[in-house]
Motif scaffolding. Structure first.
Motif, short mmCIF file in Angstrom:
data_model
loop_
_atom_site.label_atom_id
_atom_site.label_comp_id
_atom_site.label_asym_id
_atom_site.label_seq_id
_atom_site.Cartn_x
_atom_site.Cartn_y
_atom_site.Cartn_z
N UNK A 13 51.75 56.02 56.98
CA UNK A 13 50.52 56.65 56.73
C UNK A 13 50.08 57.66 57.82
N UNK A 14 50.01 58.88 57.20
CA UNK A 14 49.68 60.17 58.06
C UNK A 14 48.27 60.71 57.57
N UNK A 15 48.08 61.85 58.06
CA UNK A 15 46.95 62.49 57.71
C UNK A 15 46.98 63.28 56.28
N UNK A 16 47.87 63.34 55.66
CA UNK A 16 48.17 63.95 54.28
C UNK A 16 48.08 62.89 53.20
N UNK A 187 49.98 70.23 49.03
CA UNK A 187 48.63 71.15 49.94
C UNK A 187 47.75 70.17 50.54
N UNK A 188 48.43 69.95 51.98
CA UNK A 188 47.72 69.04 53.06
C UNK A 188 47.78 69.81 54.25
N UNK A 189 47.82 68.88 55.50
CA UNK A 189 47.74 69.41 56.73
C UNK A 189 49.20 70.10 57.08
N UNK A 190 50.24 69.44 56.60
CA UNK A 190 51.66 70.10 56.77
C UNK A 190 51.91 71.35 56.28
N UNK A 191 51.56 71.54 54.89
CA UNK A 191 51.63 72.72 54.14
C UNK A 191 50.59 73.69 55.02
#
Length: 258
Positions: A13-16, A187-191
């Protein structure tokens, strides 16, 4: 609530996607066990779930370590009495280099987390899925559309995809379904970090970078983490009671030929 009374473990589990998926699973009635190497994100997500009236617990876990995996499953069983769902989303990226230039140590690390980590988590939960259950492995479009620098990551995800079908075949007699959800751009923190970095490198706006990526999808947008989580919830639920060994594209149509 499509996951009422279910007990779902989410690894990596990460921020995305992991955070959005965990929150949505809880909102759909599931009791959620969030597993990650760091508790920086999971602790906050658990607080938000509880504040919204849900039930969740976070457990630190490196999926490469058997004792960590066992602790996650034991926590689920001790706290909630069972395990009915597992989402294998833990991953490690070996670095954005050409495959033959990527050190074996980095490749083995990616394989240990993505393939062997998902096998270890699955091996630990299966004995507790006595009434049946659902395992969802998170795949990637980079296994189908080669992108420079994604070789090591895609190789491990492709191996996990093959394992998914064998597990579906072998676990069906236990009433356990195993499916794979193929994600593309999320479309989340990584992108969002990628958009900023690419815009600076090319001297263009982040919106222009976004529009270029989005134009490759029939839906004309980059799917969000939260929206893509819905497909995983479906695979976990009884709505997908007759679905196993399937590969579900959750990528805005990116999988279709241009």
């Amino acid at each position: 609530m499509i996951l009422k009374d279910e007990v779902v473990i989410v690894s990596g589990v990460g921020a995305g996607l992991g955070a959005k998926l965990s929150a949505r699973a809880a909102a759909e009635g599931a009791k959620v066990v969030l597993a990650a190497r760091s508790d920086g994100v999971t602790g906050q997500v658990v607080k938000e779930i509880i504040a919204a009236g849900g039930d969740a617990v976070a457990v630190q876990c490196d999926v490469r370590k058997e004792e960590d995996v066992e602790r996650v499953v034991a926590t689920a069983v001790e706290r909630y009495g069972k395990v009915t769902g597992l989402v294998n989303s833990a991953y490690g990226h070996p670095g954005f280099t050409d495959l033959l230039d990527t050190p074996d140590k980095a490749l083995r690390r990616a394989m240990d987390i993505i393939l062997y980590g998902s096998l270890g988590m699955s091996r630990a939960v299966v004995p507790h899925m006595t009434g049946g259950g659902s395992i969802v492995n998170v795949g990637t479009m980079s296994t189908r559309v080669p992108m420079r620098g994604e070789g090591g990551y895609a190789m491990a995800k492709a191996a996990m995809g093959c394992a998914s079908q064998y597990m579906a075949l072998e676990l069906g007699e236990k009433g356990i379904r195993v499916n794979q959800a193929i994600m593309g751009w999320l479309d989340g923190p990584g992108v969002r970090f990628y958009l900023t970095m690419t815009a600076e490198e090319k001297g263009i706006t982040e919106q222009e970078v976004y529009d270029d990526i989005a134009s490759r999808n029939p839906l004309g947008r980059i799917p969000t983490d939260e929206a893509c989580a819905g497909a995983i919830l479906y695979l976990l639920s009884d709505l997908a009671s007759e679905v196993t060994g399937a590969v579900l594209d959750v990528n805005g149509g990116e999988y279709m030929p241009a």
